[in-house]
Design a protein around this motif. Structure first.
Motif, PDB file in Angstrom:
ATOM      1  N   ALA A  41       0.848  -1.191   0.000  1.00  0.00           N
ATOM      2  CA  ALA A  41       0.000   0.000   0.000  1.00  0.00           C
ATOM      3  C   ALA A  41       0.884   1.241   0.000  1.00  0.00           C
ATOM      4  O   ALA A  41       1.910   1.294   0.685  1.00  0.00           O
ATOM      5  N   GLN A  42       0.482   2.234  -0.801  1.00  0.00           N
ATOM      6  CA  GLN A  42       1.168   3.518  -0.793  1.00  0.00           C
ATOM      7  C   GLN A  42       0.108   4.582  -0.473  1.00  0.00           C
ATOM      8  O   GLN A  42      -0.558   5.133  -1.371  1.00  0.00           O
ATOM      9  N   PRO A  43      -0.076   4.863   0.825  1.00  0.00           N
ATOM     10  CA  PRO A  43      -1.198   5.701   1.266  1.00  0.00           C
ATOM     11  C   PRO A  43      -1.165   7.132   0.737  1.00  0.00           C
ATOM     12  O   PRO A  43      -2.220   7.746   0.583  1.00  0.00           O
ATOM     13  N   ALA A  47      -4.559  -7.775   3.027  1.00  0.00           N
ATOM     14  CA  ALA A  47      -4.538  -9.202   3.340  1.00  0.00           C
ATOM     15  C   ALA A  47      -4.763  -9.977   2.048  1.00  0.00           C
ATOM     16  O   ALA A  47      -5.415  -9.494   1.123  1.00  0.00           O
ATOM     17  N   VAL A  48      -4.221 -11.184   1.998  1.00  0.00           N
ATOM     18  CA  VAL A  48      -4.356 -12.059   0.836  1.00  0.00           C
ATOM     19  C   VAL A  48      -5.122 -13.304   1.246  1.00  0.00           C
ATOM     20  O   VAL A  48      -4.817 -13.920   2.268  1.00  0.00           O
ATOM     21  N   GLY A  49      -6.129 -13.673   0.462  1.00  0.00           N
ATOM     22  CA  GLY A  49      -6.882 -14.889   0.760  1.00  0.00           C
ATOM     23  C   GLY A  49      -8.153 -14.979  -0.046  1.00  0.00           C
ATOM     24  O   GLY A  49      -8.604 -13.990  -0.648  1.00  0.00           O
ATOM     25  N   GLU A  50      -8.759 -16.172  -0.084  1.00  0.00           N
ATOM     26  CA  GLU A  50     -10.007 -16.388  -0.812  1.00  0.00           C
ATOM     27  C   GLU A  50      -9.898 -15.935  -2.271  1.00  0.00           C
ATOM     28  O   GLU A  50     -10.837 -15.392  -2.838  1.00  0.00           O
ATOM     29  N   GLY A  51      -8.710 -16.130  -2.866  1.00  0.00           N
ATOM     30  CA  GLY A  51      -8.535 -15.847  -4.278  1.00  0.00           C
ATOM     31  C   GLY A  51      -8.385 -14.390  -4.654  1.00  0.00           C
ATOM     32  O   GLY A  51      -8.414 -14.054  -5.838  1.00  0.00           O
ATOM     33  N   SER A  52      -8.231 -13.492  -3.656  1.00  0.00           N
ATOM     34  CA  SER A  52      -8.149 -12.059  -3.948  1.00  0.00           C
ATOM     35  C   SER A  52      -7.179 -11.377  -2.991  1.00  0.00           C
ATOM     36  O   SER A  52      -6.700 -11.985  -2.025  1.00  0.00           O
ATOM     37  N   VAL A  53      -6.896 -10.103  -3.281  1.00  0.00           N
ATOM     38  CA  VAL A  53      -6.180  -9.230  -2.355  1.00  0.00           C
ATOM     39  C   VAL A  53      -7.183  -8.223  -1.816  1.00  0.00           C
ATOM     40  O   VAL A  53      -7.938  -7.614  -2.579  1.00  0.00           O
ATOM     41  N   TRP A  54      -7.205  -8.047  -0.481  1.00  0.00           N
ATOM     42  CA  TRP A  54      -8.198  -7.213   0.184  1.00  0.00           C
ATOM     43  C   TRP A  54      -7.507  -6.004   0.809  1.00  0.00           C
ATOM     44  O   TRP A  54      -6.480  -6.139   1.471  1.00  0.00           O
ATOM     45  N   VAL A  55      -8.080  -4.811   0.613  1.00  0.00           N
ATOM     46  CA  VAL A  55      -7.436  -3.576   1.049  1.00  0.00           C
ATOM     47  C   VAL A  55      -8.437  -2.704   1.802  1.00  0.00           C
ATOM     48  O   VAL A  55      -9.509  -2.390   1.280  1.00  0.00           O
ATOM     49  N   THR A  56      -8.084  -2.325   3.020  1.00  0.00           N
ATOM     50  CA  THR A  56      -8.908  -1.363   3.756  1.00  0.00           C
ATOM     51  C   THR A  56      -8.418   0.055   3.458  1.00  0.00           C
ATOM     52  O   THR A  56      -7.238   0.277   3.175  1.00  0.00           O
ATOM     53  N   ASP A  57      -9.337   1.011   3.536  1.00  0.00           N
ATOM     54  CA  ASP A  57      -9.002   2.417   3.318  1.00  0.00           C
ATOM     55  C   ASP A  57      -9.527   3.217   4.495  1.00  0.00           C
ATOM     56  O   ASP A  57     -10.747   3.377   4.660  1.00  0.00           O
ATOM     57  N   ALA A  58      -8.601   3.709   5.313  1.00  0.00           N
ATOM     58  CA  ALA A  58      -8.986   4.407   6.540  1.00  0.00           C
ATOM     59  C   ALA A  58      -9.724   5.705   6.264  1.00  0.00           C
ATOM     60  O   ALA A  58     -10.631   6.085   6.999  1.00  0.00           O
ATOM     61  N   ALA A  59      -9.340   6.403   5.195  1.00  0.00           N
ATOM     62  CA  ALA A  59      -9.965   7.690   4.905  1.00  0.00           C
ATOM     63  C   ALA A  59     -11.364   7.526   4.328  1.00  0.00           C
ATOM     64  O   ALA A  59     -12.282   8.288   4.655  1.00  0.00           O
ATOM     65  N   ASN A  71      -5.706  -7.131 -12.188  1.00  0.00           N
ATOM     66  CA  ASN A  71      -5.038  -6.016 -11.504  1.00  0.00           C
ATOM     67  C   ASN A  71      -5.929  -4.786 -11.416  1.00  0.00           C
ATOM     68  O   ASN A  71      -5.545  -3.668 -11.772  1.00  0.00           O
ATOM     69  N   GLU A  72      -7.149  -5.010 -10.916  1.00  0.00           N
ATOM     70  CA  GLU A  72      -8.072  -3.892 -10.725  1.00  0.00           C
ATOM     71  C   GLU A  72      -9.058  -4.252  -9.624  1.00  0.00           C
ATOM     72  O   GLU A  72      -9.254  -5.422  -9.286  1.00  0.00           O
ATOM     73  N   VAL A  73      -9.669  -3.210  -9.036  1.00  0.00           N
ATOM     74  CA  VAL A  73     -10.656  -3.417  -7.977  1.00  0.00           C
ATOM     75  C   VAL A  73     -11.944  -3.947  -8.600  1.00  0.00           C
ATOM     76  O   VAL A  73     -12.499  -3.340  -9.516  1.00  0.00           O
ATOM     77  N   SER A  74     -12.401  -5.087  -8.095  1.00  0.00           N
ATOM     78  CA  SER A  74     -13.628  -5.689  -8.620  1.00  0.00           C
ATOM     79  C   SER A  74     -14.823  -5.476  -7.699  1.00  0.00           C
ATOM     80  O   SER A  74     -15.961  -5.688  -8.109  1.00  0.00           O
ATOM     81  N   GLN A  75     -14.579  -5.049  -6.452  1.00  0.00           N
ATOM     82  CA  GLN A  75     -15.680  -4.859  -5.505  1.00  0.00           C
ATOM     83  C   GLN A  75     -15.233  -3.888  -4.417  1.00  0.00           C
ATOM     84  O   GLN A  75     -14.083  -3.935  -3.965  1.00  0.00           O
ATOM     85  N   THR A  76     -16.127  -2.999  -4.000  1.00  0.00           N
ATOM     86  CA  THR A  76     -15.842  -2.073  -2.908  1.00  0.00           C
ATOM     87  C   THR A  76     -17.013  -2.096  -1.929  1.00  0.00           C
ATOM     88  O   THR A  76     -18.167  -1.944  -2.330  1.00  0.00           O
ATOM     89  N   LEU A  77     -16.710  -2.281  -0.636  1.00  0.00           N
ATOM     90  CA  LEU A  77     -17.733  -2.346   0.406  1.00  0.00           C
ATOM     91  C   LEU A  77     -17.525  -1.224   1.414  1.00  0.00           C
ATOM     92  O   LEU A  77     -16.391  -0.900   1.771  1.00  0.00           O
ATOM     93  N   ARG A  78     -18.621  -0.624   1.881  1.00  0.00           N
ATOM     94  CA  ARG A  78     -18.562   0.351   2.962  1.00  0.00           C
ATOM     95  C   ARG A  78     -18.555  -0.393   4.285  1.00  0.00           C
ATOM     96  O   ARG A  78     -19.457  -1.180   4.568  1.00  0.00           O
ATOM     97  N   VAL A  79     -17.524  -0.158   5.100  1.00  0.00           N
ATOM     98  CA  VAL A  79     -17.394  -0.928   6.346  1.00  0.00           C
ATOM     99  C   VAL A  79     -17.333  -0.050   7.586  1.00  0.00           C
ATOM    100  O   VAL A  79     -17.117  -0.552   8.687  1.00  0.00           O
ATOM    101  N   GLY A  80     -17.507   1.265   7.443  1.00  0.00           N
ATOM    102  CA  GLY A  80     -17.487   2.122   8.618  1.00  0.00           C
ATOM    103  C   GLY A  80     -16.238   2.980   8.656  1.00  0.00           C
ATOM    104  O   GLY A  80     -15.385   2.927   7.771  1.00  0.00           O
ATOM    105  N   SER A  81     -16.113   3.769   9.701  1.00  0.00           N
ATOM    106  CA  SER A  81     -15.041   4.760   9.761  1.00  0.00           C
ATOM    107  C   SER A  81     -13.716   4.144  10.182  1.00  0.00           C
ATOM    108  O   SER A  81     -13.645   3.301  11.072  1.00  0.00           O
ATOM    109  N   GLY A  82     -12.655   4.566   9.523  1.00  0.00           N
ATOM    110  CA  GLY A  82     -11.286   4.256   9.926  1.00  0.00           C
ATOM    111  C   GLY A  82     -10.855   2.818   9.935  1.00  0.00           C
ATOM    112  O   GLY A  82     -10.123   2.418  10.858  1.00  0.00           O
ATOM    113  N   PRO A  83     -11.231   1.950   8.992  1.00  0.00           N
ATOM    114  CA  PRO A  83     -10.718   0.576   9.016  1.00  0.00           C
ATOM    115  C   PRO A  83      -9.208   0.560   8.801  1.00  0.00           C
ATOM    116  O   PRO A  83      -8.685   1.328   8.002  1.00  0.00           O
ATOM    117  N   SER A  84      -8.529  -0.318   9.516  1.00  0.00           N
ATOM    118  CA  SER A  84      -7.062  -0.378   9.368  1.00  0.00           C
ATOM    119  C   SER A  84      -6.635  -1.816   9.134  1.00  0.00           C
ATOM    120  O   SER A  84      -6.540  -2.279   8.003  1.00  0.00           O
TER     121      SER A  84
END
Length: 350
Positions: free
Chosen positions: A274-276, A305-317, A329-342
């Protein structure tokens, strides 16, 4: 095509500013193996006819055809971009009309000084266009910033920042722009015609495990010396770098990232960092540390994190969780998970 791109020529004239367009059918070798030489020859002939017609209509020159690849040159960067956009749209329409001959083509563009030689040109712009073509997906157009700077705005197309890519033989990372036609993206339209990538060989899977278990990957935001085996030697690792240590603590690799690194994970034969500050995740080759691709994931990626066939990335902002498709090499899904996930972990199907 190597003779056209490189080599000295006693008859070479002074350099000229030219834009090079290289197009290549993705998956042509596999298509030939599955369908046979005769059908593959029909596909190559169809590709050649369309490429020649499209290039010459815009004042370009088709310098060379080699099976599934076309090398073209333009005096105008704008006309080169227009041609690339029109060709991709034509390739999509032809594929939809005749799925038995799918024109899943990637295109690369670069502009710069090139020296005319007998039968062609030589120069760095030609080589970089070939490298960009090699990185492009079916339906995609990748261009250097030099091309888009020369062309400026072109009707019917937009420019998307693709981040920086590193190529072997080119010392500095290259700023890459994705040229996208207005309307539906050709990459998405061609997706149903792209065969799934084969599973990695067993040796590749073992190598991914070896990287994670028998080596230490150090992400360095500030320059520090890393001690070698026994503590009697050290290697100075520069700021904003990645370093690989073997099981004995010896530094085997130190490669610059240019920007501040954040969280990292290893998987699918790659190192993901990650390059924040840039809002991207960089995919690196663990053997030489080169950046093979960058994926925009949000404002400030914070955990990986890596698993379940994908790379998963949280975004704190942004308060999101992004899923990266490692084949595209592209985002296939984006979920809203609340404020400040790390931090993030993947396991047991969750």
């Amino acid at each position: 095509m190597a003779d056209t791109r490189e080599g000295d020529d006693p008859g070479a004239r002074s350099a000229e500013i030219r834009t090079f367009l290289i197009a290549d059918i993705r998956g042509y070798t596999l298509f030939t193996q599955e369908r046979g030489d005769e059908v593959a020859a029909k596909l190559a002939a169809k590709f050649a006819d369309i490429a020649r017609e499209g290039v010459e209509a815009r004042g370009g020159t088709l310098l060379e055809l080699r099976g599934d690849e076309a090398l073209c040159v333009f005096a105008s960067a704008r006309e080169a971009i227009r041609t690339a956009v029109e060709l991709q749209q034509r390739f999509v329409e032809e594929t939809l009309d005749d799925p038995e001959l799918p024109l899943t083509v990637g295109i690369g563009l670069d502009a710069g000084e090139a020296v005319p030689v007998q039968g062609g040109y030589r120069g760095g712009a030609l080589n970089l266009a070939a490298r960009l073509c090699g990185r492009s997906r079916a339906g995609e157009i990748l261009a250097s910033r030099e091309v888009t700077h020369l062309a400026r705005r072109v009707d019917g197309a937009r420019y998307d920042d693709h981040g920086s890519l590193t190529f072997k033989g080119i010392s500095d990372p290259v700023a890459v722009v994705r040229v996208v036609p207005e309307g539906e993206d050709p990459v998405e339209r061609l997706r149903p015609f792209i065969p799934p990538a084969p599973a990695p060989p067993e040796s590749r899977r073992r190598w991914a495990v070896v990287i994670g278990v028998a080596a230490v990957l150090a992400l360095v935001a500030a320059g520090i010396p890393l001690l070698g085996s026994g503590g009697d030697t050290s290697t100075d690792v520069g700021a904003n770098s990645v370093a690989r240590l073997n099981a004995d603590g010896v530094v085997e690799l130190a490669a610059p990232l240019r920007d501040r690194p954040g969280a990292s994970a290893v998987g699918f034969g790659s190192l993901w960092v990650a390059q924040p500050d840039r809002g991207i995740v960089a995919r690196l080759d663990p053997e030489d540390g080169s950046i093979t691709d960058t994926i925009r994931t949000g404002t400030s990626p914070s955990g990986i994190a890596v698993g379940e066939g994908s790379v998963w990335v949280t975004d704190a902002a942004d308060g999101t969780l992004s899923r990266i498709n490692v084949e595209l090499n592209e985002v296939s899904q984006t979920l809203r998970v609340g404020s400040g996930p790390s931090g993030i972990a993947v396991g047991d199907g969750a």
